[in-house]
Scaffold this active site. Sequence first.
Site, PDB file in Angstrom:
ATOM      1  N   THR A  46     -30.209  39.873   9.486  1.00  0.00           N
ATOM      2  CA  THR A  46     -31.105  38.659   9.571  1.00  0.00           C
ATOM      3  C   THR A  46     -32.177  39.354  10.583  1.00  0.00           C
ATOM      4  O   THR A  46     -33.309  39.047  10.553  1.00  0.00           O
ATOM      5  CB  THR A  46     -30.624  37.595   9.792  1.00  0.00           C
ATOM      6  N   ASP A  66     -28.413  46.431   1.624  1.00  0.00           N
ATOM      7  CA  ASP A  66     -29.814  46.972   2.024  1.00  0.00           C
ATOM      8  C   ASP A  66     -29.845  48.217   2.646  1.00  0.00           C
ATOM      9  O   ASP A  66     -30.811  48.778   2.810  1.00  0.00           O
ATOM     10  CB  ASP A  66     -30.093  45.858   3.034  1.00  0.00           C
ATOM     11  N   HIS A  80     -20.368  46.016  -2.118  1.00  0.00           N
ATOM     12  CA  HIS A  80     -21.231  45.433  -3.140  1.00  0.00           C
ATOM     13  C   HIS A  80     -22.403  46.198  -3.731  1.00  0.00           C
ATOM     14  O   HIS A  80     -23.412  45.618  -4.290  1.00  0.00           O
ATOM     15  CB  HIS A  80     -21.621  44.045  -2.363  1.00  0.00           C
ATOM     16  N   CYS A 119     -25.830  53.124 -22.430  1.00  0.00           N
ATOM     17  CA  CYS A 119     -25.254  54.341 -22.418  1.00  0.00           C
ATOM     18  C   CYS A 119     -24.781  54.894 -20.986  1.00  0.00           C
ATOM     19  O   CYS A 119     -24.238  56.198 -20.953  1.00  0.00           O
ATOM     20  CB  CYS A 119     -26.418  55.628 -22.741  1.00  0.00           C
TER      21      CYS A 119
HETATM   22  P1  NAD Z   1     -23.412  34.935   4.347  1.00  0.00           P
HETATM   23  O1  NAD Z   1     -24.911  34.479   4.234  1.00  0.00           O
HETATM   24  O2  NAD Z   1     -22.343  34.099   3.732  1.00  0.00           O
HETATM   25  O3  NAD Z   1     -23.066  34.489   6.111  1.00  0.00           O
HETATM   26  C1  NAD Z   1     -23.764  35.250   6.914  1.00  0.00           C
HETATM   27  C2  NAD Z   1     -23.407  34.864   8.189  1.00  0.00           C
HETATM   28  O4  NAD Z   1     -23.989  35.576   9.358  1.00  0.00           O
HETATM   29  C3  NAD Z   1     -23.797  33.430   8.715  1.00  0.00           C
HETATM   30  O5  NAD Z   1     -22.260  32.634   8.799  1.00  0.00           O
HETATM   31  C4  NAD Z   1     -24.488  33.285   9.599  1.00  0.00           C
HETATM   32  O6  NAD Z   1     -24.162  32.124  10.610  1.00  0.00           O
HETATM   33  C5  NAD Z   1     -24.241  34.591  10.390  1.00  0.00           C
HETATM   34  N1  NAD Z   1     -25.513  35.073  10.980  1.00  0.00           N
HETATM   35  C6  NAD Z   1     -26.679  34.995  10.442  1.00  0.00           C
HETATM   36  N2  NAD Z   1     -27.522  35.794  11.384  1.00  0.00           N
HETATM   37  C7  NAD Z   1     -26.767  36.237  12.344  1.00  0.00           C
HETATM   38  C8  NAD Z   1     -26.959  37.273  13.623  1.00  0.00           C
HETATM   39  N3  NAD Z   1     -28.249  37.431  13.865  1.00  0.00           N
HETATM   40  N4  NAD Z   1     -25.957  37.545  14.311  1.00  0.00           N
HETATM   41  C9  NAD Z   1     -24.645  36.908  13.774  1.00  0.00           C
HETATM   42  N5  NAD Z   1     -24.518  36.105  12.952  1.00  0.00           N
HETATM   43  C10 NAD Z   1     -25.411  35.840  12.164  1.00  0.00           C
HETATM   44  O7  NAD Z   1     -23.112  36.673   4.143  1.00  0.00           O
HETATM   45  P2  NAD Z   1     -21.784  37.338   3.802  1.00  0.00           P
HETATM   46  O8  NAD Z   1     -20.662  36.823   4.389  1.00  0.00           O
HETATM   47  O9  NAD Z   1     -22.131  38.881   4.076  1.00  0.00           O
HETATM   48  O10 NAD Z   1     -21.826  37.096   2.210  1.00  0.00           O
HETATM   49  C11 NAD Z   1     -23.014  37.061   1.290  1.00  0.00           C
HETATM   50  C12 NAD Z   1     -22.980  37.982   0.212  1.00  0.00           C
HETATM   51  O11 NAD Z   1     -24.458  38.015   0.015  1.00  0.00           O
HETATM   52  C13 NAD Z   1     -22.633  39.110   0.402  1.00  0.00           C
HETATM   53  O12 NAD Z   1     -21.816  39.534  -0.737  1.00  0.00           O
HETATM   54  C14 NAD Z   1     -23.879  40.087   0.450  1.00  0.00           C
HETATM   55  O13 NAD Z   1     -23.601  41.266  -0.436  1.00  0.00           O
HETATM   56  C15 NAD Z   1     -25.071  39.411  -0.215  1.00  0.00           C
HETATM   57  N6  NAD Z   1     -26.525  39.442   0.637  1.00  0.00           N
HETATM   58  C16 NAD Z   1     -26.831  40.712   1.176  1.00  0.00           C
HETATM   59  C17 NAD Z   1     -27.624  40.758   1.955  1.00  0.00           C
HETATM   60  C18 NAD Z   1     -28.274  41.882   2.584  1.00  0.00           C
HETATM   61  O14 NAD Z   1     -27.837  43.161   1.767  1.00  0.00           O
HETATM   62  N7  NAD Z   1     -28.837  42.175   3.651  1.00  0.00           N
HETATM   63  C19 NAD Z   1     -28.462  39.663   2.018  1.00  0.00           C
HETATM   64  C20 NAD Z   1     -28.323  38.477   1.593  1.00  0.00           C
HETATM   65  C21 NAD Z   1     -27.001  38.404   0.931  1.00  0.00           C
END
Ligand code: NAD
Length: 247
Positions: free
Chosen positions: A31, A108, A123, A134
Amino acid sequence: MTELKQLAADAAALIKKSRKTIALTGAGISTESGIPDFRSKGTGLWEKFDPMQMSSVSALLSNPKQFYDFNLKRWSSFRDARPNIAHIALAELESHGFLYSVITQNIDGLHIKAGSKRVWEVHGHLRTCHCMKCRSSYPYDELLNQYDSGINPPKCECGGILRPDVVLFEDPLGVDFNKAIEDLAGCELLIVVGSSLRVYPVASLPRYARKMIIINKEPTPWDGSAQFVVNESAGRFFEELLSQLGI
Ligand code: NAD
């Protein structure tokens, strides 16, 4: 000492003692690179859309045009993102011999961009795509270039629909998940970063580690099993941790 400094010092002590440390990362680590996660309150994508409906195999099969209209621009924007201090810190920990590998749920590619070498992308990723008919493999850009020139859904030479090599909802997990489980054998310390630990089967991985610390802004279902939890931004925590480790 501030509370964050103290937690980073405690983490540094655990890392120095551990003979095998592995990081498990989720969308929250990215993020701070400008990529929204799924479940953060207020900004998470799940508050606006149901990924199950928009990013699942059945969504792709039933309405490929809508699937690409919804996902492709969002995914492709991930490719312009740059690693932040938390990704870079994990790469540094690995190069200094403090970290064995990174298991990531993210697609990402930011751990690899940051310089991490042993990374299991459970993932998938956005470097390649393949034909659903194919199974021919193409660079991801093939998919993107076709979409940008108005071909939706993008197609293989054989006429089959192309799909990116990411794990969609309803997909089985691939080889990297098995590699991740192999790595976890003998894991003495798991560092969870930016994951809600709600997406299974990845959310079951903490049970393979002897000790765990969690760096996540919000509570997770595994908090009670951790040595300690840092409800802070991953960037701030890792900056402090690197300085505690003298890196
Ligand atoms: P999630 O969105 O379920 O949880 C993310 C967690 O990170 C939240 O609990 C939040 O509080 C915490 N968070 C957010 N910003 C933060 C920071 N700066 N520092 C510390 N904590 C922080 O994510 P998940 O558990 O990875 O599951 C979501 C699914 O979504 C995964 O399977 C993933 O593949 C996919 N996804 C991937 C991306 C990416 O590739 N960047 C983006 C969105 C979703």
